[in-house]
Write an enzyme that holds these catalytic residues in place. Structure first.
Site, PDB file in Angstrom:
ATOM      1  N   HIS A  75      18.376  18.217 -12.185  1.00 18.97           N
ATOM      2  CA  HIS A  75      17.916  19.590 -12.003  1.00 18.97           C
ATOM      3  C   HIS A  75      18.950  20.581 -12.524  1.00 18.97           C
ATOM      4  O   HIS A  75      20.153  20.369 -12.368  1.00 18.97           O
ATOM      5  CB  HIS A  75      17.631  19.871 -10.522  1.00 18.97           C
ATOM      6  CG  HIS A  75      16.307  19.355 -10.090  1.00 18.97           C
ATOM      7  ND1 HIS A  75      15.198  20.147  -9.977  1.00 18.97           N
ATOM      8  CD2 HIS A  75      15.892  18.107  -9.790  1.00 18.97           C
ATOM      9  CE1 HIS A  75      14.167  19.421  -9.624  1.00 18.97           C
ATOM     10  NE2 HIS A  75      14.567  18.170  -9.491  1.00 18.97           N
ATOM     11  N   SER A  92      10.772  24.587 -15.176  1.00 16.34           N
ATOM     12  CA  SER A  92      11.912  25.248 -14.533  1.00 16.34           C
ATOM     13  C   SER A  92      12.019  26.707 -14.962  1.00 16.34           C
ATOM     14  O   SER A  92      12.299  27.585 -14.150  1.00 16.34           O
ATOM     15  CB  SER A  92      13.219  24.522 -14.867  1.00 16.34           C
ATOM     16  OG  SER A  92      13.306  23.313 -14.160  1.00 16.34           O
TER      17      SER A  92
END
Length: 173
Positions: A75, A92
């Site tokens: 991430h 994202s």
């Protein structure tokens, strides 16, 4: 995107994995394992997004701590360096933009970079928060609330946040 019925009736592994590989950030292994488990589930199982979400969650939860750590490390930081240089996945980018993180002032950005670094140094993975529907202020409050946690508590919290993100991404299919 194909409609829900077409999505979950995919019989080709490449298409199935391609469609679901972005549900867990840079971790196509979750979709690959789900494909391998298809025969374990009754016909029609993949017609239900909630069941797919639970099956993917179970795959992650049953994985090793090392695999989970790799998942967390996949991430990006919130309002971090990857965002600044345009290296975020589309999902994202959309999630962070929805929280206004793409519109940080120079001072806010510097603050995010500093707290991201502090958090990562303490825990060994980025701060992860399902930011859909959140504001910059709520995200900053999340940093303040969670940074004092011990590693075990924060690791579990980060995995839970990853599951929330996956749920949002599945719902967006």
């Amino acid at each position: 995107m194909p409609d829900q019925q077409a999505v979950f009736h995919l019989r080709d592994e490449v298409d199935f994995v391609s469609l679901l590989s972005g549900i867990y950030e840079h971790s196509p292994w979750v979709a690959e394992q789900l494909w391998r488990q298809k025969s374990e589930h009754p016909i029609g199982y993949f017609d239900d997004i909630a069941k797919i979400q639970q099956a993917m969650r179970d795959i992650v939860d049953q994985s090793s701590d090392e695999q989970k750590l790799m998942l967390l490390r996949a991430h990006p930081d919130l309002a971090g360096k990857a965002a600044a240089v345009g290296e975020l996945t589309d999902a994202s980018k959309s999630e962070q933009a929805g929280a206004g993180l793409d519109q940080c002032t120079d001072i806010e950005l510097a603050h995010f970079l500093q707290i991201n670094d502090q958090y990562r140094q303490k825990f060994g993975f980025p701060f992860i928060m399902a930011v859909k529907g959140a504001t910059k202020e709520q995200i900053l409050a999340g940093f303040e609330e969670r940074t004092p946690n011990d590693l075990e508590t924060e690791f579990a919290r980060a995995i839970n946040e990853v599951h929330k993100i996956a749920g949002f991404r599945l719902a967006d299919l």
